[in-house]
Enzyme design. Structure first.
Site, PDB file in Angstrom:
ATOM      1  N   CYS A 188       0.850  -1.180   0.000  1.00 38.90           N
ATOM      2  CA  CYS A 188       0.000   0.000   0.000  1.00 38.90           C
ATOM      3  C   CYS A 188       0.891   1.236   0.000  1.00 38.90           C
ATOM      4  CB  CYS A 188      -0.902  -0.008   1.234  1.00 38.90           C
ATOM      5  SG  CYS A 188      -1.855   1.509   1.445  1.00 38.90           S
ATOM      6  N   CYS A 197      -8.783  -5.787  -8.645  1.00 40.51           N
ATOM      7  CA  CYS A 197      -8.488  -4.784  -9.657  1.00 40.51           C
ATOM      8  C   CYS A 197      -8.032  -3.518  -8.907  1.00 40.51           C
ATOM      9  CB  CYS A 197      -9.766  -4.545 -10.455  1.00 40.51           C
ATOM     10  SG  CYS A 197      -9.557  -3.637 -11.962  1.00 40.51           S
ATOM     11  N   CYS A 224      -7.251  -0.840   2.041  1.00 43.08           N
ATOM     12  CA  CYS A 224      -6.168  -1.330   2.881  1.00 43.08           C
ATOM     13  C   CYS A 224      -6.649  -1.326   4.325  1.00 43.08           C
ATOM     14  CB  CYS A 224      -4.950  -0.432   2.722  1.00 43.08           C
ATOM     15  SG  CYS A 224      -3.614  -0.840   3.860  1.00 43.08           S
TER      16      CYS A 224
END
Length: 145
Positions: free
Chosen positions: A55, A127, A104
């Site tokens: 992330c 995606c 996240c």
């Protein structure tokens, strides 16, 4: 004193101003305001390097290059998250569609969406916006391509 279990994700909390300053306008718009980059424009769409994808908001490792595949959708796609619990799924009914948003779990940053039209063994297609990710190459593979 209470200790956080090792498998529990620590939540990163910052003000909007802090997020904007640290991420910059493009990443802020995607991670914090749930925007989407145009298809086929992200730096990881055709990326083939061996390593992990973290992330870009908090550094939490989310995906492995071993689960990345070319979905033809225009965004980096993965058939499996690196670890259950690193990604939150949220019902998304925006734009007249029914989708599952992925965020996240470490910083609540918008990553993209997950669909059930992916390859086996999971049948999933995570995606993800390239701007929501940072690539961390495998140490044994120094050539990031």
């Amino acid at each position: 004193p209470y200790q956080i279990p090792a498998d529990m994700v620590k939540i990163v909390e910052k003000t909007d101003a802090e997020w904007l300053r640290e991420l910059g306008p493009e990443k802020y718009k995607i991670l914090r305001q749930c925007s989407t980059e145009p298809p086929f424009t992200g730096k990881y769409v055709n990326h083939k390097g061996k390593g992990k994808y973290a992330c870009s908001g908090c550094g939490s490792v989310l995906f492995s290059s071993q689960t990345k595949y070319d979905s033809g959708s225009g965004w980096p796609s993965f058939f499996q998250a690196i670890e259950k619990g690193k990604i939150k799924e949220i019902a998304d009914t925006s734009y007249g569609m029914v989708r599952t948003e992925i965020k996240c779990a470490g910083c609540d940053g918008h990553l993209g969406h997950v669909f059930t039209d992916g390859p086996q063994p999971t049948g999933l297609r995570y995606c993800v916006n390239s701007a929501a990710l940072d690539f961390v190459p495998d140490e044994s593979n120094n050539s990031e391509k």
